[in-house]
Write a protein that holds these residues in place. Structure first.
Motif, short mmCIF file in Angstrom:
data_model
loop_
_atom_site.label_atom_id
_atom_site.label_comp_id
_atom_site.label_asym_id
_atom_site.label_seq_id
_atom_site.Cartn_x
_atom_site.Cartn_y
_atom_site.Cartn_z
N PRO A 1 -97.31 5.68 -29.82
CA PRO A 1 -97.52 4.42 -30.53
C PRO A 1 -98.21 3.38 -29.66
O PRO A 1 -98.09 3.39 -28.44
CB PRO A 1 -96.09 3.97 -30.84
CG PRO A 1 -95.29 4.54 -29.72
CD PRO A 1 -95.93 5.83 -29.34
N GLU A 2 -98.94 2.48 -30.32
CA GLU A 2 -99.49 1.31 -29.62
C GLU A 2 -98.69 0.09 -30.07
O GLU A 2 -98.48 -0.11 -31.26
CB GLU A 2 -100.96 1.12 -29.95
CG GLU A 2 -101.53 -0.08 -29.19
CD GLU A 2 -103.04 -0.20 -29.30
OE1 GLU A 2 -103.50 -1.35 -29.29
OE2 GLU A 2 -103.73 0.81 -29.39
N LEU A 3 -98.24 -0.69 -29.10
CA LEU A 3 -97.45 -1.88 -29.40
C LEU A 3 -98.24 -3.13 -29.06
O LEU A 3 -98.98 -3.14 -28.07
CB LEU A 3 -96.13 -1.87 -28.61
CG LEU A 3 -94.95 -1.11 -29.22
CD1 LEU A 3 -95.30 0.34 -29.47
CD2 LEU A 3 -93.72 -1.20 -28.33
N ARG A 4 -98.08 -4.15 -29.88
CA ARG A 4 -98.70 -5.45 -29.59
C ARG A 4 -97.62 -6.51 -29.65
O ARG A 4 -96.94 -6.66 -30.67
CB ARG A 4 -99.80 -5.76 -30.61
CG ARG A 4 -101.04 -4.92 -30.39
CD ARG A 4 -102.10 -5.12 -31.42
NE ARG A 4 -103.08 -4.05 -31.33
CZ ARG A 4 -103.91 -3.76 -32.30
NH1 ARG A 4 -103.90 -4.45 -33.43
NH2 ARG A 4 -104.77 -2.77 -32.17
N LEU A 5 -97.48 -7.21 -28.53
CA LEU A 5 -96.42 -8.20 -28.39
C LEU A 5 -97.04 -9.59 -28.26
O LEU A 5 -97.97 -9.78 -27.48
CB LEU A 5 -95.58 -7.89 -27.14
CG LEU A 5 -94.42 -8.81 -26.80
CD1 LEU A 5 -93.27 -8.61 -27.77
CD2 LEU A 5 -93.94 -8.57 -25.38
N HIS B 1 -96.39 -4.25 -16.29
CA HIS B 1 -96.29 -2.80 -16.11
C HIS B 1 -97.70 -2.23 -16.24
O HIS B 1 -98.55 -2.80 -16.93
CB HIS B 1 -95.36 -2.23 -17.19
CG HIS B 1 -95.05 -0.78 -17.01
ND1 HIS B 1 -95.91 0.23 -17.39
CD2 HIS B 1 -93.96 -0.15 -16.48
CE1 HIS B 1 -95.35 1.40 -17.11
NE2 HIS B 1 -94.17 1.20 -16.56
N GLN B 2 -97.93 -1.08 -15.60
CA GLN B 2 -99.29 -0.49 -15.61
C GLN B 2 -99.77 -0.13 -17.01
O GLN B 2 -100.97 0.07 -17.24
CB GLN B 2 -99.31 0.76 -14.73
CG GLN B 2 -98.36 1.86 -15.18
CD GLN B 2 -98.50 3.13 -14.37
OE1 GLN B 2 -99.56 3.40 -13.81
NE2 GLN B 2 -97.45 3.91 -14.29
N CYS B 3 -98.85 -0.05 -18.00
CA CYS B 3 -99.26 0.35 -19.36
C CYS B 3 -100.00 -0.76 -20.11
O CYS B 3 -100.66 -0.50 -21.11
CB CYS B 3 -98.04 0.80 -20.17
SG CYS B 3 -96.85 -0.52 -20.50
N VAL B 4 -99.89 -2.01 -19.65
CA VAL B 4 -100.51 -3.13 -20.37
C VAL B 4 -102.02 -3.15 -20.16
O VAL B 4 -102.50 -3.00 -19.03
CB VAL B 4 -99.89 -4.48 -19.93
CG1 VAL B 4 -100.58 -5.66 -20.58
CG2 VAL B 4 -98.39 -4.51 -20.26
N ARG B 5 -102.77 -3.33 -21.25
CA ARG B 5 -104.23 -3.43 -21.17
C ARG B 5 -104.60 -4.84 -20.72
O ARG B 5 -104.61 -5.78 -21.52
CB ARG B 5 -104.85 -3.12 -22.53
CG ARG B 5 -104.65 -1.70 -22.98
CD ARG B 5 -105.48 -1.39 -24.22
NE ARG B 5 -105.31 0.00 -24.61
CZ ARG B 5 -104.39 0.42 -25.50
NH1 ARG B 5 -103.59 -0.46 -26.09
NH2 ARG B 5 -104.29 1.69 -25.82
N SER C 1 -101.03 -5.79 -25.23
CA SER C 1 -101.22 -4.54 -25.97
C SER C 1 -100.96 -3.37 -25.03
O SER C 1 -101.47 -3.36 -23.90
CB SER C 1 -102.65 -4.51 -26.50
OG SER C 1 -102.92 -3.28 -27.11
N PHE C 2 -100.17 -2.37 -25.47
CA PHE C 2 -99.79 -1.29 -24.55
C PHE C 2 -99.24 -0.08 -25.31
O PHE C 2 -98.78 -0.18 -26.44
CB PHE C 2 -98.74 -1.79 -23.56
CG PHE C 2 -97.47 -2.30 -24.20
CD1 PHE C 2 -96.33 -1.52 -24.28
CD2 PHE C 2 -97.42 -3.60 -24.73
CE1 PHE C 2 -95.18 -1.99 -24.88
CE2 PHE C 2 -96.26 -4.08 -25.33
CZ PHE C 2 -95.13 -3.27 -25.41
N LYS D 1 -95.88 -5.76 -33.13
CA LYS D 1 -96.48 -4.81 -34.08
C LYS D 1 -96.45 -3.42 -33.46
O LYS D 1 -96.79 -3.24 -32.29
CB LYS D 1 -97.93 -5.21 -34.38
CG LYS D 1 -98.05 -6.50 -35.17
CD LYS D 1 -99.50 -6.90 -35.37
CE LYS D 1 -99.60 -8.26 -36.09
NZ LYS D 1 -100.97 -8.77 -36.10
N ILE D 2 -96.04 -2.44 -34.28
CA ILE D 2 -95.96 -1.05 -33.82
C ILE D 2 -96.92 -0.22 -34.66
O ILE D 2 -96.78 -0.12 -35.88
CB ILE D 2 -94.52 -0.51 -33.94
CG1 ILE D 2 -93.56 -1.38 -33.08
CG2 ILE D 2 -94.44 0.95 -33.50
CD1 ILE D 2 -92.11 -1.24 -33.42
N ILE D 3 -97.94 0.35 -34.01
CA ILE D 3 -98.98 1.11 -34.73
C ILE D 3 -98.96 2.55 -34.22
O ILE D 3 -99.09 2.79 -33.01
CB ILE D 3 -100.38 0.49 -34.50
CG1 ILE D 3 -100.37 -0.99 -34.91
CG2 ILE D 3 -101.45 1.25 -35.26
CD1 ILE D 3 -101.37 -1.85 -34.17
#
Length: 424
Positions: free
Chosen positions: A208-212, A239-243, A254-255, A396-398
Protein backbone atom coordinates in the motif's frame (compact mmCIF):
# COMPACT_ATOMS: atom_id res chain seq x y z
CA UNK A 1 33.94 7.37 0.73
CA UNK A 2 33.04 5.33 3.79
CA UNK A 3 34.72 2.79 6.11
CA UNK A 4 37.69 0.58 5.17
CA UNK A 5 37.18 -1.87 8.06
CA UNK A 6 34.97 -2.30 11.14
CA UNK A 7 36.19 -3.69 14.48
CA UNK A 8 34.45 -4.69 17.73
CA UNK A 9 36.79 -4.43 20.75
CA UNK A 10 36.40 -5.26 24.44
CA UNK A 11 37.18 -2.78 27.24
CA UNK A 12 40.88 -3.78 27.22
CA UNK A 13 41.24 -3.05 23.50
CA UNK A 14 41.30 -6.71 22.41
CA UNK A 15 39.70 -7.32 19.00
CA UNK A 16 36.67 -9.64 19.36
CA UNK A 17 35.59 -9.59 15.72
CA UNK A 18 36.43 -7.54 12.62
CA UNK A 19 35.61 -7.25 8.92
CA UNK A 20 37.95 -5.85 6.26
CA UNK A 21 35.83 -4.28 3.51
CA UNK A 22 38.35 -2.56 1.22
CA UNK A 23 41.83 -3.84 2.07
CA UNK A 24 43.42 -0.39 1.81
CA UNK A 25 44.21 -0.07 5.55
CA UNK A 26 46.54 -2.48 7.37
CA UNK A 27 44.44 -4.42 9.91
CA UNK A 28 47.25 -4.15 12.50
CA UNK A 29 46.60 -0.38 12.69
CA UNK A 30 43.84 -1.12 15.23
CA UNK A 31 46.60 -1.84 17.79
CA UNK A 32 47.24 1.92 17.97
CA UNK A 33 43.58 2.76 18.75
CA UNK A 34 43.55 1.76 22.41
CA UNK A 35 46.89 3.51 23.10
CA UNK A 36 45.51 6.75 21.64
CA UNK A 37 42.29 6.31 23.63
CA UNK A 38 44.19 5.89 26.92
CA UNK A 39 46.38 8.94 26.19
CA UNK A 40 43.34 11.12 25.49
CA UNK A 41 41.49 9.82 28.59
CA UNK A 42 44.49 10.77 30.77
CA UNK A 43 44.54 14.25 29.21
CA UNK A 44 40.74 14.54 29.62
CA UNK A 45 40.34 15.27 25.88
CA UNK A 46 38.40 12.36 24.41
CA UNK A 47 37.68 12.94 20.72
CA UNK A 48 35.23 11.03 18.50
CA UNK A 49 37.85 10.86 15.70
CA UNK A 50 41.47 9.87 16.37
CA UNK A 51 44.32 9.59 13.88
CA UNK A 52 47.56 7.61 13.63
CA UNK A 53 49.58 8.65 10.61
CA UNK A 54 47.19 8.62 7.63
CA UNK A 55 44.67 6.27 9.33
CA UNK A 56 41.61 7.69 11.09
CA UNK A 57 39.63 5.86 13.80
CA UNK A 58 35.93 6.73 14.17
CA UNK A 59 34.52 5.06 17.26
CA UNK A 60 31.58 4.74 19.66
CA UNK A 61 31.24 2.95 23.01
CA UNK A 62 28.27 0.73 23.83
CA UNK A 63 28.00 -1.22 27.10
CA UNK A 64 31.41 -2.97 27.49
CA UNK A 65 32.35 -2.71 23.81
CA UNK A 66 34.07 -0.29 21.46
CA UNK A 67 32.86 -0.24 17.83
CA UNK A 68 35.57 1.23 15.59
CA UNK A 69 35.64 2.05 11.88
CA UNK A 70 38.97 2.79 10.15
CA UNK A 71 39.61 4.80 6.99
CA UNK A 72 42.53 6.52 5.26
CA UNK A 73 40.33 8.76 3.09
CA UNK A 74 38.38 11.95 3.79
CA UNK A 75 35.25 9.91 4.56
CA UNK A 76 31.76 11.14 5.36
CA UNK A 77 32.03 10.98 9.17
CA UNK A 78 28.29 11.38 9.81
CA UNK A 79 27.58 8.42 7.48
CA UNK A 80 30.12 6.25 9.35
CA UNK A 81 28.66 7.18 12.76
CA UNK A 82 25.11 6.56 11.54
CA UNK A 83 26.29 3.11 10.39
CA UNK A 84 27.97 2.31 13.74
CA UNK A 85 24.79 3.23 15.66
CA UNK A 86 22.73 1.18 13.18
CA UNK A 87 25.09 -1.73 13.84
CA UNK A 88 24.30 -1.47 17.57
CA UNK A 89 20.56 -1.35 16.79
CA UNK A 90 20.68 -4.45 14.53
CA UNK A 91 22.82 -6.47 16.96
CA UNK A 92 20.47 -5.53 19.81
CA UNK A 93 17.47 -6.70 17.73
CA UNK A 94 19.20 -10.06 17.25
CA UNK A 95 20.77 -10.66 20.66
CA UNK A 96 18.49 -8.55 22.97
CA UNK A 97 21.59 -7.29 24.85
CA UNK A 98 24.72 -6.18 23.00
CA UNK A 99 27.78 -6.90 25.12
CA UNK A 100 31.03 -8.89 24.94
CA UNK A 101 29.34 -12.19 25.82
CA UNK A 102 26.65 -11.87 23.11
CA UNK A 103 29.34 -11.23 20.44
CA UNK A 104 31.38 -14.27 21.57
CA UNK A 105 28.27 -16.51 21.63
CA UNK A 106 27.14 -15.49 18.13
CA UNK A 107 30.31 -15.20 16.01
CA UNK A 108 28.77 -16.82 12.93
CA UNK A 109 25.67 -14.60 12.94
CA UNK A 110 27.77 -11.47 13.56
CA UNK A 111 29.99 -12.29 10.54
CA UNK A 112 26.89 -12.90 8.41
CA UNK A 113 25.44 -9.56 9.50
CA UNK A 114 28.69 -7.65 8.88
CA UNK A 115 28.73 -9.11 5.35
CA UNK A 116 25.17 -8.00 4.62
CA UNK A 117 25.20 -4.61 6.38
CA UNK A 118 28.13 -3.19 4.41
CA UNK A 119 29.70 -3.83 1.02
CA UNK A 120 33.07 -2.35 -0.04
CA UNK A 121 32.75 0.21 2.77
CA UNK A 122 29.22 1.37 1.91
CA UNK A 123 26.10 0.59 4.01
CA UNK A 124 23.69 -1.83 2.28
CA UNK A 125 20.71 -3.64 3.87
CA UNK A 126 20.38 -2.19 7.38
CA UNK A 127 16.74 -3.01 8.20
CA UNK A 128 16.75 -5.69 10.93
CA UNK A 129 13.29 -7.04 9.97
CA UNK A 130 14.49 -7.78 6.42
CA UNK A 131 17.82 -9.23 7.64
CA UNK A 132 15.95 -11.58 9.99
CA UNK A 133 14.19 -13.13 6.99
CA UNK A 134 17.38 -14.77 5.74
CA UNK A 135 19.93 -14.51 8.56
CA UNK A 136 18.61 -16.57 11.47
CA UNK A 137 20.25 -17.49 14.74
CA UNK A 138 19.70 -21.25 14.31
CA UNK A 139 22.78 -22.62 12.54
CA UNK A 140 20.92 -25.47 10.80
CA UNK A 141 18.34 -23.07 9.36
CA UNK A 142 21.01 -20.68 8.17
CA UNK A 143 21.96 -22.70 5.06
CA UNK A 144 18.35 -23.46 4.10
CA UNK A 145 17.24 -19.86 4.51
CA UNK A 146 20.14 -18.51 2.46
CA UNK A 147 19.16 -20.45 -0.66
CA UNK A 148 16.38 -17.91 -1.33
CA UNK A 149 17.33 -14.29 -0.76
CA UNK A 150 14.25 -12.09 -0.19
CA UNK A 151 13.37 -9.83 -3.12
CA UNK A 152 13.51 -6.91 -0.68
CA UNK A 153 17.32 -7.01 -0.77
CA UNK A 154 17.37 -6.24 -4.50
CA UNK A 155 14.10 -4.31 -4.46
CA UNK A 156 13.63 -0.54 -4.42
CA UNK A 157 11.45 -1.05 -1.31
CA UNK A 158 14.06 -2.74 0.89
CA UNK A 159 12.10 -2.22 4.12
CA UNK A 160 8.97 -4.19 3.18
CA UNK A 161 8.49 -7.75 1.91
CA UNK A 162 6.03 -8.67 -0.81
CA UNK A 163 3.02 -10.96 -0.33
CA UNK A 164 2.01 -9.72 3.14
CA UNK A 165 -1.62 -10.57 3.92
CA UNK A 166 -3.97 -9.59 6.75
CA UNK A 167 -7.63 -10.54 7.30
CA UNK A 168 -8.32 -7.08 8.73
CA UNK A 169 -6.39 -4.13 7.30
CA UNK A 170 -5.59 -1.46 9.88
CA UNK A 171 -2.95 1.15 10.63
CA UNK A 172 -2.43 2.64 14.09
CA UNK A 173 -0.83 6.09 14.35
CA UNK A 174 0.61 7.32 17.67
CA UNK A 175 1.57 10.99 17.97
CA UNK A 176 3.78 11.11 21.09
CA UNK A 177 5.22 14.36 22.49
CA UNK A 178 7.69 14.66 25.37
CA UNK A 179 8.00 17.98 27.20
CA UNK A 180 11.41 19.14 28.43
CA UNK A 181 11.15 21.94 31.00
CA UNK A 182 13.60 23.54 33.41
CA UNK A 183 12.14 25.95 36.00
CA UNK A 184 14.42 27.92 38.34
CA UNK A 185 13.85 28.40 42.08
CA UNK A 186 12.04 31.72 41.47
CA UNK A 187 9.43 30.03 39.28
CA UNK A 188 10.72 31.29 35.90
CA UNK A 189 10.94 28.88 32.96
CA UNK A 190 14.64 28.78 32.00
CA UNK A 191 14.30 26.46 29.01
CA UNK A 192 11.58 24.42 27.37
CA UNK A 193 10.97 22.47 24.19
CA UNK A 194 8.87 19.64 22.78
CA UNK A 195 10.35 16.49 21.27
CA UNK A 196 7.79 14.57 19.22
CA UNK A 197 7.54 11.42 17.17
CA UNK A 198 4.92 9.75 14.97
CA UNK A 199 4.93 5.97 15.38
CA UNK A 200 3.09 3.47 13.20
CA UNK A 201 1.81 -0.04 13.69
CA UNK A 202 0.96 -1.18 10.18
CA UNK A 203 -1.20 -4.25 9.53
CA UNK A 204 -1.87 -3.84 5.81
CA UNK A 205 -1.86 -6.39 2.98
CA UNK A 206 0.16 -6.03 -0.23
CA UNK A 207 2.19 -2.92 -1.10
CA UNK A 208 0.00 0.00 0.00
CA UNK A 209 0.92 3.65 -0.45
CA UNK A 210 0.03 5.90 2.47
CA UNK A 211 -0.37 9.66 2.46
CA UNK A 212 -0.32 11.48 5.77
CA UNK A 213 -1.29 15.13 6.22
CA UNK A 214 -0.37 17.19 9.30
CA UNK A 215 -1.26 20.75 10.31
CA UNK A 216 2.40 21.73 9.92
CA UNK A 217 2.89 25.50 9.44
CA UNK A 218 4.83 24.83 6.24
CA UNK A 219 1.69 23.32 4.66
CA UNK A 220 -0.34 26.45 5.35
CA UNK A 221 2.46 28.76 4.19
CA UNK A 222 2.64 26.94 0.83
CA UNK A 223 -1.13 26.96 0.29
CA UNK A 224 -1.59 30.53 1.52
CA UNK A 225 -3.76 29.46 4.48
CA UNK A 226 -1.46 30.50 7.30
CA UNK A 227 -4.33 31.25 9.70
CA UNK A 228 -5.19 27.94 11.34
CA UNK A 229 -3.68 26.17 14.33
CA UNK A 230 -0.32 25.47 12.75
CA UNK A 231 2.90 24.16 14.27
CA UNK A 232 6.47 25.09 13.27
CA UNK A 233 8.63 21.94 13.34
CA UNK A 234 12.42 21.79 13.51
CA UNK A 235 14.97 18.97 13.22
CA UNK A 236 12.50 16.84 11.27
CA UNK A 237 13.84 13.33 10.66
CA UNK A 238 12.00 10.79 8.48
CA UNK A 239 12.11 7.01 8.12
CA UNK A 240 13.81 5.96 4.87
CA UNK A 241 10.40 4.97 3.40
CA UNK A 242 9.23 8.62 3.09
CA UNK A 243 9.50 10.19 -0.38
CA UNK A 244 11.48 13.31 0.46
CA UNK A 245 11.05 14.90 -3.00
CA UNK A 246 7.26 14.82 -2.56
CA UNK A 247 7.57 16.33 0.91
CA UNK A 248 9.84 19.11 -0.39
CA UNK A 249 7.39 20.04 -3.16
CA UNK A 250 3.99 19.99 -1.43
CA UNK A 251 4.65 18.89 2.19
CA UNK A 252 2.73 15.62 1.75
CA UNK A 253 4.23 12.70 3.68
CA UNK A 254 3.93 9.91 1.10
CA UNK A 255 5.38 6.43 1.77
CA UNK A 256 5.12 2.65 1.48
CA UNK A 257 5.21 1.65 5.18
CA UNK A 258 7.32 -1.08 6.80
CA UNK A 259 5.24 -3.96 8.15
CA UNK A 260 4.58 -3.89 11.90
CA UNK A 261 5.95 -1.20 14.22
CA UNK A 262 8.17 1.66 13.05
CA UNK A 263 8.93 5.33 13.72
CA UNK A 264 7.74 7.34 10.72
CA UNK A 265 9.22 10.68 11.80
CA UNK A 266 10.59 12.65 14.73
CA UNK A 267 10.70 16.39 15.26
CA UNK A 268 11.45 19.14 17.78
CA UNK A 269 9.45 22.28 18.50
CA UNK A 270 11.48 25.01 20.16
CA UNK A 271 8.82 27.02 21.95
CA UNK A 272 7.89 28.42 25.34
CA UNK A 273 5.93 25.66 27.11
CA UNK A 274 3.83 26.39 30.17
CA UNK A 275 4.59 23.60 32.68
CA UNK A 276 1.57 21.28 32.59
CA UNK A 277 2.03 20.24 36.23
CA UNK A 278 3.18 23.18 38.34
CA UNK A 279 5.01 22.45 41.59
CA UNK A 280 5.42 24.79 44.54
CA UNK A 281 7.62 23.56 47.37
CA UNK A 282 8.70 24.73 50.79
CA UNK A 283 11.54 22.79 52.38
CA UNK A 284 12.46 23.88 55.91
CA UNK A 285 15.47 22.35 57.60
CA UNK A 286 15.81 22.69 61.37
CA UNK A 287 19.41 21.78 62.26
CA UNK A 288 19.95 18.82 64.62
CA UNK A 289 16.25 17.98 64.71
CA UNK A 290 14.01 17.71 61.63
CA UNK A 291 13.14 18.72 58.07
CA UNK A 292 9.62 19.71 56.99
CA UNK A 293 8.59 19.48 53.31
CA UNK A 294 5.42 20.90 51.77
CA UNK A 295 4.72 20.30 48.07
CA UNK A 296 1.73 21.67 46.17
CA UNK A 297 0.98 20.31 42.68
CA UNK A 298 -1.41 21.98 40.25
CA UNK A 299 -2.61 20.69 36.88
CA UNK A 300 -2.23 23.55 34.36
CA UNK A 301 -3.96 21.81 31.47
CA UNK A 302 -7.57 21.53 30.25
CA UNK A 303 -10.14 20.35 32.78
CA UNK A 304 -11.41 17.61 30.46
CA UNK A 305 -7.89 16.06 30.28
CA UNK A 306 -6.40 13.76 32.93
CA UNK A 307 -2.72 13.06 33.64
CA UNK A 308 -2.07 9.39 34.43
CA UNK A 309 0.59 7.73 36.60
CA UNK A 310 1.99 11.02 37.93
CA UNK A 311 5.21 10.71 39.95
CA UNK A 312 6.64 13.72 41.79
CA UNK A 313 10.17 13.05 43.07
CA UNK A 314 11.29 15.34 45.88
CA UNK A 315 14.94 15.21 47.08
CA UNK A 316 15.61 14.92 50.85
CA UNK A 317 18.85 15.14 52.89
CA UNK A 318 20.90 11.91 52.84
CA UNK A 319 20.93 11.69 56.66
CA UNK A 320 17.13 12.00 57.06
CA UNK A 321 15.12 9.17 58.65
CA UNK A 322 11.77 8.33 60.35
CA UNK A 323 9.53 9.66 57.57
CA UNK A 324 5.88 10.70 58.11
CA UNK A 325 3.59 11.68 55.23
CA UNK A 326 0.23 13.32 54.72
CA UNK A 327 -1.28 13.61 51.22
CA UNK A 328 -4.57 15.02 49.91
CA UNK A 329 -4.51 12.34 47.18
CA UNK A 330 -2.30 9.43 46.06
CA UNK A 331 0.41 8.04 48.31
CA UNK A 332 3.99 9.02 49.21
CA UNK A 333 6.91 6.75 49.99
CA UNK A 334 10.52 7.27 51.02
CA UNK A 335 13.25 5.79 48.78
CA UNK A 336 16.37 6.01 51.02
CA UNK A 337 18.83 4.59 48.46
CA UNK A 338 18.04 7.54 46.16
CA UNK A 339 17.39 10.14 48.91
CA UNK A 340 13.93 10.82 47.47
CA UNK A 341 10.30 11.07 48.42
CA UNK A 342 8.17 9.70 45.56
CA UNK A 343 4.60 11.03 45.54
CA UNK A 344 2.46 8.89 43.21
CA UNK A 345 -0.92 10.06 41.88
CA UNK A 346 -2.71 7.56 39.60
CA UNK A 347 -5.13 10.10 38.11
CA UNK A 348 -4.56 13.90 38.12
CA UNK A 349 -7.42 15.92 36.50
CA UNK A 350 -6.66 19.28 34.86
CA UNK A 351 -7.20 22.39 36.99
CA UNK A 352 -6.96 20.46 40.31
CA UNK A 353 -4.57 21.17 43.19
CA UNK A 354 -3.14 18.58 45.56
CA UNK A 355 -0.94 18.83 48.65
CA UNK A 356 1.71 16.60 50.20
CA UNK A 357 3.44 17.14 53.55
CA UNK A 358 6.47 15.19 54.74
CA UNK A 359 8.30 15.19 58.07
CA UNK A 360 11.77 13.69 58.59
CA UNK A 361 14.02 13.48 61.64
CA UNK A 362 17.67 14.56 61.34
CA UNK A 363 20.59 13.24 63.41
CA UNK A 364 21.88 15.38 66.26
CA UNK A 365 25.42 15.30 64.79
CA UNK A 366 25.44 17.50 61.69
CA UNK A 367 26.99 16.25 58.47
CA UNK A 368 30.12 18.30 57.69
CA UNK A 369 29.78 17.78 53.93
CA UNK A 370 27.81 20.46 52.10
CA UNK A 371 25.07 18.75 50.14
CA UNK A 372 23.76 19.98 46.81
CA UNK A 373 20.03 20.39 46.29
CA UNK A 374 18.85 18.35 43.31
CA UNK A 375 15.72 19.57 41.51
CA UNK A 376 12.21 18.15 41.89
CA UNK A 377 11.41 15.96 38.87
CA UNK A 378 7.96 15.05 37.55
CA UNK A 379 6.80 12.11 35.43
CA UNK A 380 3.35 11.93 33.81
CA UNK A 381 1.37 10.93 30.74
CA UNK A 382 -1.69 12.74 29.32
CA UNK A 383 -3.66 10.77 26.68
CA UNK A 384 -5.80 12.35 23.90
CA UNK A 385 -3.76 15.56 24.07
CA UNK A 386 -0.74 17.18 22.40
CA UNK A 387 0.74 20.31 23.93
CA UNK A 388 1.83 21.65 20.51
CA UNK A 389 -1.64 21.19 19.00
CA UNK A 390 -0.28 19.03 16.17
CA UNK A 391 -3.02 17.08 14.39
CA UNK A 392 -3.23 14.35 11.77
CA UNK A 393 -5.48 16.03 9.19
CA UNK A 394 -5.87 12.96 6.98
CA UNK A 395 -4.47 9.50 6.24
CA UNK A 396 -5.13 8.05 2.76
CA UNK A 397 -4.43 4.37 2.09
CA UNK A 398 -4.08 3.40 -1.59
CA UNK A 399 -3.57 -0.23 -2.66
CA UNK A 400 -4.07 -1.73 -6.14
CA UNK A 401 -6.56 -4.36 -4.90
CA UNK A 402 -8.72 -1.49 -3.58
CA UNK A 403 -9.41 -2.87 -0.08
CA UNK A 404 -10.85 -0.68 2.67
CA UNK A 405 -8.54 0.01 5.60
CA UNK A 406 -9.07 1.71 8.94
CA UNK A 407 -6.59 4.32 10.26
CA UNK A 408 -6.62 4.86 14.05
CA UNK A 409 -4.97 7.94 15.60
CA UNK A 410 -3.92 8.37 19.23
CA UNK A 411 -2.30 11.43 20.86
CA UNK A 412 -0.11 11.24 23.97
CA UNK A 413 1.80 13.94 25.86
CA UNK A 414 4.39 12.80 28.41
CA UNK A 415 7.14 14.25 30.55
CA UNK A 416 10.67 14.27 29.19
CA UNK A 417 13.41 16.03 31.15
CA UNK A 418 11.01 17.86 33.50
CA UNK A 419 12.81 19.63 36.38
CA UNK A 420 11.87 22.31 38.91
CA UNK A 421 14.68 23.70 41.06
CA UNK A 422 14.13 24.37 44.75
CA UNK A 423 15.43 27.09 47.06
CA UNK A 424 18.63 26.12 48.89
Amino acid sequence: MSASAVFVLDLKGKVLICRNYKGDVDMSEIDHFFTLLMQQEEEGLLRPVMSHGSVHFLWIKHSNLYLVATTNKNSNASLVYAFLYKLVEVFTEYFKELEEESIQDNFVVVYELLDELMDFGFPQTTDSKILQEYITQQGNKLEVAKTKVPTTVTNAVSWRSEGIKYKKNEVFIDVIESINVLVNANGSVMSSDIVGSIKLKTMLSGMPELRLGLNDRMVFALTGRDKGKSVAMEDVKFHQCVRLSRFESDRTISFIPPDGESELMSYRINTHVKPLIWIESVIEKFSHSRVEIMVKAKGQFKKQSVANNVEIRVPVPSDADSPKFKTSTGHAKYVPEKNLVVWSIKSFPGGKEFLMRAHFCLPSVENDELEGRPPITVKFEIPYFTVSGIQVRYMKIIEKSGYQALPWVRYITQSGDYQLRTNS
